[in-house]
Structures are given as C-alpha cells and as structure tokens.
Design a protein around this motif. Structure first.
Motif, PDB file in Angstrom:
ATOM      1  N   LYS A   1       0.841  -1.206   0.000  1.00  0.00           N
ATOM      2  CA  LYS A   1       0.000   0.000   0.000  1.00  0.00           C
ATOM      3  C   LYS A   1       0.874   1.253   0.000  1.00  0.00           C
ATOM      4  N   PHE A   2       1.944   1.255   0.784  1.00  0.00           N
ATOM      5  CA  PHE A   2       2.847   2.398   0.892  1.00  0.00           C
ATOM      6  C   PHE A   2       3.496   2.712  -0.456  1.00  0.00           C
ATOM      7  N   PHE A   3       4.005   1.684  -1.153  1.00  0.00           N
ATOM      8  CA  PHE A   3       4.705   1.906  -2.413  1.00  0.00           C
ATOM      9  C   PHE A   3       3.778   1.945  -3.625  1.00  0.00           C
ATOM     10  N   GLY A   4       2.530   1.530  -3.483  1.00  0.00           N
ATOM     11  CA  GLY A   4       1.589   1.572  -4.607  1.00  0.00           C
ATOM     12  C   GLY A   4       2.073   0.745  -5.785  1.00  0.00           C
ATOM     13  N   ASP A   5       2.023   1.331  -6.980  1.00  0.00           N
ATOM     14  CA  ASP A   5       2.442   0.622  -8.186  1.00  0.00           C
ATOM     15  C   ASP A   5       3.960   0.506  -8.309  1.00  0.00           C
ATOM     16  N   HIS A   6       4.696   1.295  -7.541  1.00  0.00           N
ATOM     17  CA  HIS A   6       6.167   1.244  -7.575  1.00  0.00           C
ATOM     18  C   HIS A   6       6.637   0.019  -6.794  1.00  0.00           C
ATOM     19  N   LYS A   7       7.521  -0.744  -7.392  1.00  0.00           N
ATOM     20  CA  LYS A   7       8.010  -1.967  -6.747  1.00  0.00           C
ATOM     21  C   LYS A   7       9.540  -1.972  -6.759  1.00  0.00           C
ATOM     22  N   PRO A   8      10.161  -1.345  -5.750  1.00  0.00           N
ATOM     23  CA  PRO A   8      11.629  -1.363  -5.698  1.00  0.00           C
ATOM     24  C   PRO A   8      12.140  -2.781  -5.462  1.00  0.00           C
ATOM     25  N   ALA A   9      13.397  -3.012  -5.800  1.00  0.00           N
ATOM     26  CA  ALA A   9      14.034  -4.275  -5.419  1.00  0.00           C
ATOM     27  C   ALA A   9      13.997  -4.351  -3.894  1.00  0.00           C
ATOM     28  N   ARG A  10      13.894  -5.565  -3.348  1.00  0.00           N
ATOM     29  CA  ARG A  10      13.758  -5.684  -1.890  1.00  0.00           C
ATOM     30  C   ARG A  10      14.341  -6.979  -1.378  1.00  0.00           C
ATOM     31  N   SER A  11      14.881  -6.904  -0.180  1.00  0.00           N
ATOM     32  CA  SER A  11      15.247  -8.082   0.597  1.00  0.00           C
ATOM     33  C   SER A  11      14.477  -7.989   1.900  1.00  0.00           C
ATOM     34  N   ALA A  12      14.092  -9.124   2.449  1.00  0.00           N
ATOM     35  CA  ALA A  12      13.415  -9.157   3.752  1.00  0.00           C
ATOM     36  C   ALA A  12      14.031 -10.282   4.562  1.00  0.00           C
ATOM     37  N   VAL A  13      14.464  -9.942   5.767  1.00  0.00           N
ATOM     38  CA  VAL A  13      15.114 -10.936   6.613  1.00  0.00           C
ATOM     39  C   VAL A  13      14.573 -10.881   8.032  1.00  0.00           C
ATOM     40  N   GLU A  14      14.551 -12.035   8.667  1.00  0.00           N
ATOM     41  CA  GLU A  14      14.231 -12.106  10.095  1.00  0.00           C
ATOM     42  C   GLU A  14      15.549 -11.991  10.853  1.00  0.00           C
ATOM     43  N   VAL A  15      15.528 -11.187  11.904  1.00  0.00           N
ATOM     44  CA  VAL A  15      16.734 -10.986  12.709  1.00  0.00           C
ATOM     45  C   VAL A  15      16.446 -11.309  14.163  1.00  0.00           C
ATOM     46  N   ALA A  16      17.491 -11.594  14.909  1.00  0.00           N
ATOM     47  CA  ALA A  16      17.325 -11.964  16.318  1.00  0.00           C
ATOM     48  C   ALA A  16      16.842 -10.792  17.163  1.00  0.00           C
ATOM     49  N   ARG A  17      17.354  -9.597  16.833  1.00  0.00           N
ATOM     50  CA  ARG A  17      16.984  -8.445  17.645  1.00  0.00           C
ATOM     51  C   ARG A  17      17.227  -7.177  16.840  1.00  0.00           C
ATOM     52  N   LEU A  18      16.389  -6.179  17.061  1.00  0.00           N
ATOM     53  CA  LEU A  18      16.508  -4.879  16.409  1.00  0.00           C
ATOM     54  C   LEU A  18      16.717  -3.801  17.464  1.00  0.00           C
ATOM     55  N   PRO A  19      17.229  -2.634  17.054  1.00  0.00           N
ATOM     56  CA  PRO A  19      17.424  -1.554  18.028  1.00  0.00           C
ATOM     57  C   PRO A  19      16.136  -1.250  18.804  1.00  0.00           C
ATOM     58  N   LYS A  20      16.292  -1.022  20.089  1.00  0.00           N
ATOM     59  CA  LYS A  20      15.175  -0.705  20.984  1.00  0.00           C
ATOM     60  C   LYS A  20      14.104  -1.800  21.000  1.00  0.00           C
ATOM     61  N   ASP A  21      14.477  -3.001  20.571  1.00  0.00           N
ATOM     62  CA  ASP A  21      13.570  -4.160  20.549  1.00  0.00           C
ATOM     63  C   ASP A  21      12.312  -3.939  19.713  1.00  0.00           C
ATOM     64  N   VAL A  22      12.437  -3.148  18.641  1.00  0.00           N
ATOM     65  CA  VAL A  22      11.296  -2.944  17.753  1.00  0.00           C
ATOM     66  C   VAL A  22      11.030  -4.208  16.944  1.00  0.00           C
ATOM     67  N   LEU A  23       9.907  -4.228  16.258  1.00  0.00           N
ATOM     68  CA  LEU A  23       9.498  -5.388  15.473  1.00  0.00           C
ATOM     69  C   LEU A  23       9.841  -5.255  13.996  1.00  0.00           C
ATOM     70  N   PHE A  24      10.135  -4.014  13.550  1.00  0.00           N
ATOM     71  CA  PHE A  24      10.304  -3.728  12.118  1.00  0.00           C
ATOM     72  C   PHE A  24      11.324  -2.618  11.927  1.00  0.00           C
ATOM     73  N   GLU A  25      12.154  -2.776  10.907  1.00  0.00           N
ATOM     74  CA  GLU A  25      13.103  -1.741  10.497  1.00  0.00           C
ATOM     75  C   GLU A  25      13.232  -1.806   8.979  1.00  0.00           C
ATOM     76  N   ILE A  26      13.437  -0.647   8.348  1.00  0.00           N
ATOM     77  CA  ILE A  26      13.608  -0.608   6.888  1.00  0.00           C
ATOM     78  C   ILE A  26      14.681   0.405   6.531  1.00  0.00           C
ATOM     79  N   GLU A  27      15.510   0.056   5.548  1.00  0.00           N
ATOM     80  CA  GLU A  27      16.495   0.976   4.989  1.00  0.00           C
ATOM     81  C   GLU A  27      16.308   0.984   3.484  1.00  0.00           C
ATOM     82  N   CYS A  28      16.874   1.981   2.811  1.00  0.00           N
ATOM     83  CA  CYS A  28      16.725   2.013   1.354  1.00  0.00           C
ATOM     84  C   CYS A  28      17.853   2.768   0.674  1.00  0.00           C
ATOM     85  N   ILE A  29      17.907   2.586  -0.626  1.00  0.00           N
ATOM     86  CA  ILE A  29      18.737   3.359  -1.525  1.00  0.00           C
ATOM     87  C   ILE A  29      17.767   3.989  -2.515  1.00  0.00           C
ATOM     88  N   ALA A  30      17.904   5.302  -2.730  1.00  0.00           N
ATOM     89  CA  ALA A  30      17.014   6.017  -3.639  1.00  0.00           C
ATOM     90  C   ALA A  30      17.837   6.845  -4.624  1.00  0.00           C
TER      91      ALA A  30
END
Length: 136
Positions: A103-132
């Motif tokens: 929904k956020f990206f709409g018709d635009h579909k950037p290349a993507r990787s998705a990985v499960e990690v043991a722990r994230l900063p501040k114990d959050v559930l989700f993090e995203i980075e990008c190159i634009a």
C-alpha cells in the motif's frame, strides 16, 4: 584507539527534522552522487523519540513514515526508491508487513530483501532501509 576521520567532500550527510534523530554515531542518510543511502528507520515517533505502541501494524506504518520523511526531505521521492531492505523480528509478520508495504509503495516496486533478525534496536518489530535515486 583514537581516530580522526572526516567525511569525504563527495559525500553529504543528511539530517531531517521531520524524522527521528539518529540514535547512534551515524547519519539519517548520506548523499553520494546521484544516490541517497538511507539508514535503518525504526518506529520512533519524531516528536517524542518513543517507540509507537500497538504491535507490528503501527510500528511498520511509523517506520515507513520515517523513511518517507528522510527520502523526501533529502530531495528524492518514494517513487525513486531503488532498493529496500526490511528487517523483521518475526517472519510470521511477513504477510501483514507485505500488505502495508504494498500500500505504501503503490504501483512502484523497488528491489527488496526481507530478513528475520534476532533483535533490532530498541527491541522494535520492524526496520527498513533504502537506496534512492536523487536524479529528477
């Protein structure tokens, strides 16, 4: 061990007030030529620097809002995001995150990787980075 390293003149660190401040020794993003490299965005509310409550849905939405703030505040746009990396605390949340992401990206579909990690900063559930791209 002490080291004095300065940012090369070809690189421009980015600091956007509409996004959460960096919580460590890094920049929100770096401009390098025609590319923007955005650091991992977590679900911090910029005005309070607190993690948004409520689980994976509001955390994903807030992190994506933060990503948008950095990308747009740097002179690019969501439609010029080339690549994302999504970090999940629990891959069981993938379908939920994927729906919000789509929904956020709409018709635009950037290349993507998705990985499960043991722990994230501040114990959050989700993090995203990008190159634009910064090209108009």
């Amino acid at each position: 061990m002490s080291s004095i390293v300065t940012t090369h003149p070809s690189l421009t660190p980015v600091s956007i007030e509409a996004a959460p401040a960096a919580i460590g020794p890094y920049s929100q993003a770096i401009k390098a030529g025609d590319l923007l490299f955005v650091s991992g965005c977590i679900p911090l509310v910029p005005s309070t620097m607190q993690i948004v409550d409520g689980g994976i849905v509001p955390q994903t939405e807030q992190a994506l809002d933060n990503l948008r703030a950095v990308v747009e505040g740097s002179g690019s746009s969501i439609g010029r995001v080339v690549k994302t990396t999504v970090f999940l605390k629990d891959m069981n949340d993938f379908a939920t995150v994927n729906g919000i992401y789509a929904k956020f990206f709409g018709d635009h579909k950037p290349a993507r990787s998705a990985v499960e990690v043991a722990r994230l900063p501040k114990d959050v559930l989700f993090e995203i980075e990008c190159i634009a791209s910064l090209k108009n």
